[in-house]
Design a protein around this motif. Structure first.
Motif, PDB file in Angstrom:
ATOM      1  N   GLN A 138       0.835  -1.199   0.000  1.00  0.00           N
ATOM      2  CA  GLN A 138       0.000   0.000   0.000  1.00  0.00           C
ATOM      3  C   GLN A 138       0.870   1.248   0.000  1.00  0.00           C
ATOM      4  N   ASP A 139       0.381   2.313  -0.633  1.00  0.00           N
ATOM      5  CA  ASP A 139       1.076   3.597  -0.616  1.00  0.00           C
ATOM      6  C   ASP A 139       0.063   4.669  -0.231  1.00  0.00           C
ATOM      7  N   ASN A 140       0.536   5.699   0.455  1.00  0.00           N
ATOM      8  CA  ASN A 140      -0.351   6.766   0.930  1.00  0.00           C
ATOM      9  C   ASN A 140       0.222   8.134   0.586  1.00  0.00           C
ATOM     10  N   LYS A 207      -5.188   6.714  -0.749  1.00  0.00           N
ATOM     11  CA  LYS A 207      -4.583   5.397  -0.531  1.00  0.00           C
ATOM     12  C   LYS A 207      -4.565   4.618  -1.845  1.00  0.00           C
ATOM     13  N   TYR A 209      -3.694   0.740  -3.255  1.00  0.00           N
ATOM     14  CA  TYR A 209      -3.416  -0.649  -2.914  1.00  0.00           C
ATOM     15  C   TYR A 209      -2.924  -1.362  -4.173  1.00  0.00           C
ATOM     16  N   TYR A 210      -1.761  -1.991  -4.074  1.00  0.00           N
ATOM     17  CA  TYR A 210      -1.187  -2.696  -5.213  1.00  0.00           C
ATOM     18  C   TYR A 210      -1.211  -4.203  -4.973  1.00  0.00           C
ATOM     19  N   GLU A 225       7.291  -2.314  -7.798  1.00  0.00           N
ATOM     20  CA  GLU A 225       7.948  -1.025  -7.638  1.00  0.00           C
ATOM     21  C   GLU A 225       7.864  -0.198  -8.922  1.00  0.00           C
ATOM     22  N   LYS A 228       4.276   1.055  -9.154  1.00  0.00           N
ATOM     23  CA  LYS A 228       4.108   2.120  -8.157  1.00  0.00           C
ATOM     24  C   LYS A 228       4.686   3.440  -8.659  1.00  0.00           C
ATOM     25  N   THR A 232       2.358   6.655  -9.294  1.00  0.00           N
ATOM     26  CA  THR A 232       2.657   7.859  -8.507  1.00  0.00           C
ATOM     27  C   THR A 232       2.758   9.082  -9.424  1.00  0.00           C
TER      28      THR A 232
END
Length: 237
Positions: A138-140, A207, A209-210, A225, A228, A232
């Motif tokens: 997850q990335d935030n 949020k 979710y990958y 990566e 992501k 991003t």
């Protein structure tokens, strides 16, 4: 440290395999997980003939599925529910995550594997070797204040108006918008990897979710990566 997704996958496999072995797995068994939780559990459930129901984020939606089964007189079909944020339940006696139940299950699973000369980590490796290597993370992105709220709203609006056609050279084969039930969009890429974008319901952040599947863990992590990084940039962060 095992992630909530990894624990969920191990517990689901443990419960289904042992209940099947002991003859206590009900016909047409049902497991429930949140949409943002790992897809490896769909494969595990399929292996044991268990129906996997994917619901919106929040354990109340898992509890809702138990209530539906109860109303139909089939509560015993429910065998396990979980969400990636370390929430688990293996019985219909409550309608929320149960840390006591989960702790006992993890201890029981750890003991089961220890008696067979394996750690939980080694058990997880066996599960991934059988069902595929999934890298779930997850990335935030925090967007404080009124301007932050506007920024998040614009990002979601832009995604709805013009969905990405490809990410990292992989075509977007499915785009699912959960509005009006939830402010959430899911993109599935060619090959099975996916990502979900949704604003937090409790904090000023976006949020992502990958979920990435590959032939081995290192390949899955590398692809994750790369995806992501491109997502991003796509979102403007």
């Amino acid at each position: 440290l095992l992630t909530g997704n990894e624990v969920g996958a191990m517990l689901l496999d443990f419960i289904l395999s042992q209940r099947l072995a002991k003859g206590t797995l009900p016909e047409n068994s049902v497991a429930v997980k949140s949409i943002v939780s790992t897809s490896i559990c769909d494969k595990i459930a399929e292996k044991y003939g268990c129906e996997m129901r994917n619901v919106l984020t929040g354990f109340k939606y898992i509890g809702e599925q138990i209530a539906i089964l109860e109303a139909e007189g089939e509560e015993n079909r429910f065998v396990f529910g979980f969400e990636e944020s370390y929430g688990y339940l293996a019985g219909g006696y409550v309608r929320d995550k149960d840390a006591v139940d989960a702790s006992l299950l993890i201890c029981e699973a750890a003991n089961f594997w220890k008696l067979r000369g394996k750690t939980l980590g080694e058990a997880l490796n066996e599960i991934q070797a059988k069902y595929g290597y999934y890298y779930d993370f997850q990335d935030n992105f925090y967007c404080e204040g009124a301007d932050g709220a506007k920024r998040i709203a614009k990002i979601m609006s832009d995604l709805r108006e013009e969905a990405p056609k490809a990410v990292c050279g992989k075509a977007v084969v499915d785009a699912k918008d959960y509005k009006p039930d939830a402010n959430m969009i899911e993109y599935t890429l060619e090959g099975g990897s996916s990502f979900i974008v949704r604003p937090s319901g409790t904090e000023p952040k976006l949020k992502i979710y990958y979920s990435v599947k590959a032939a081995d863990f290192e390949s899955a992590k590398a692809e994750g990566e790369a995806i992501k990084a491109e997502v991003t940039a796509l979102l403007g962060f």
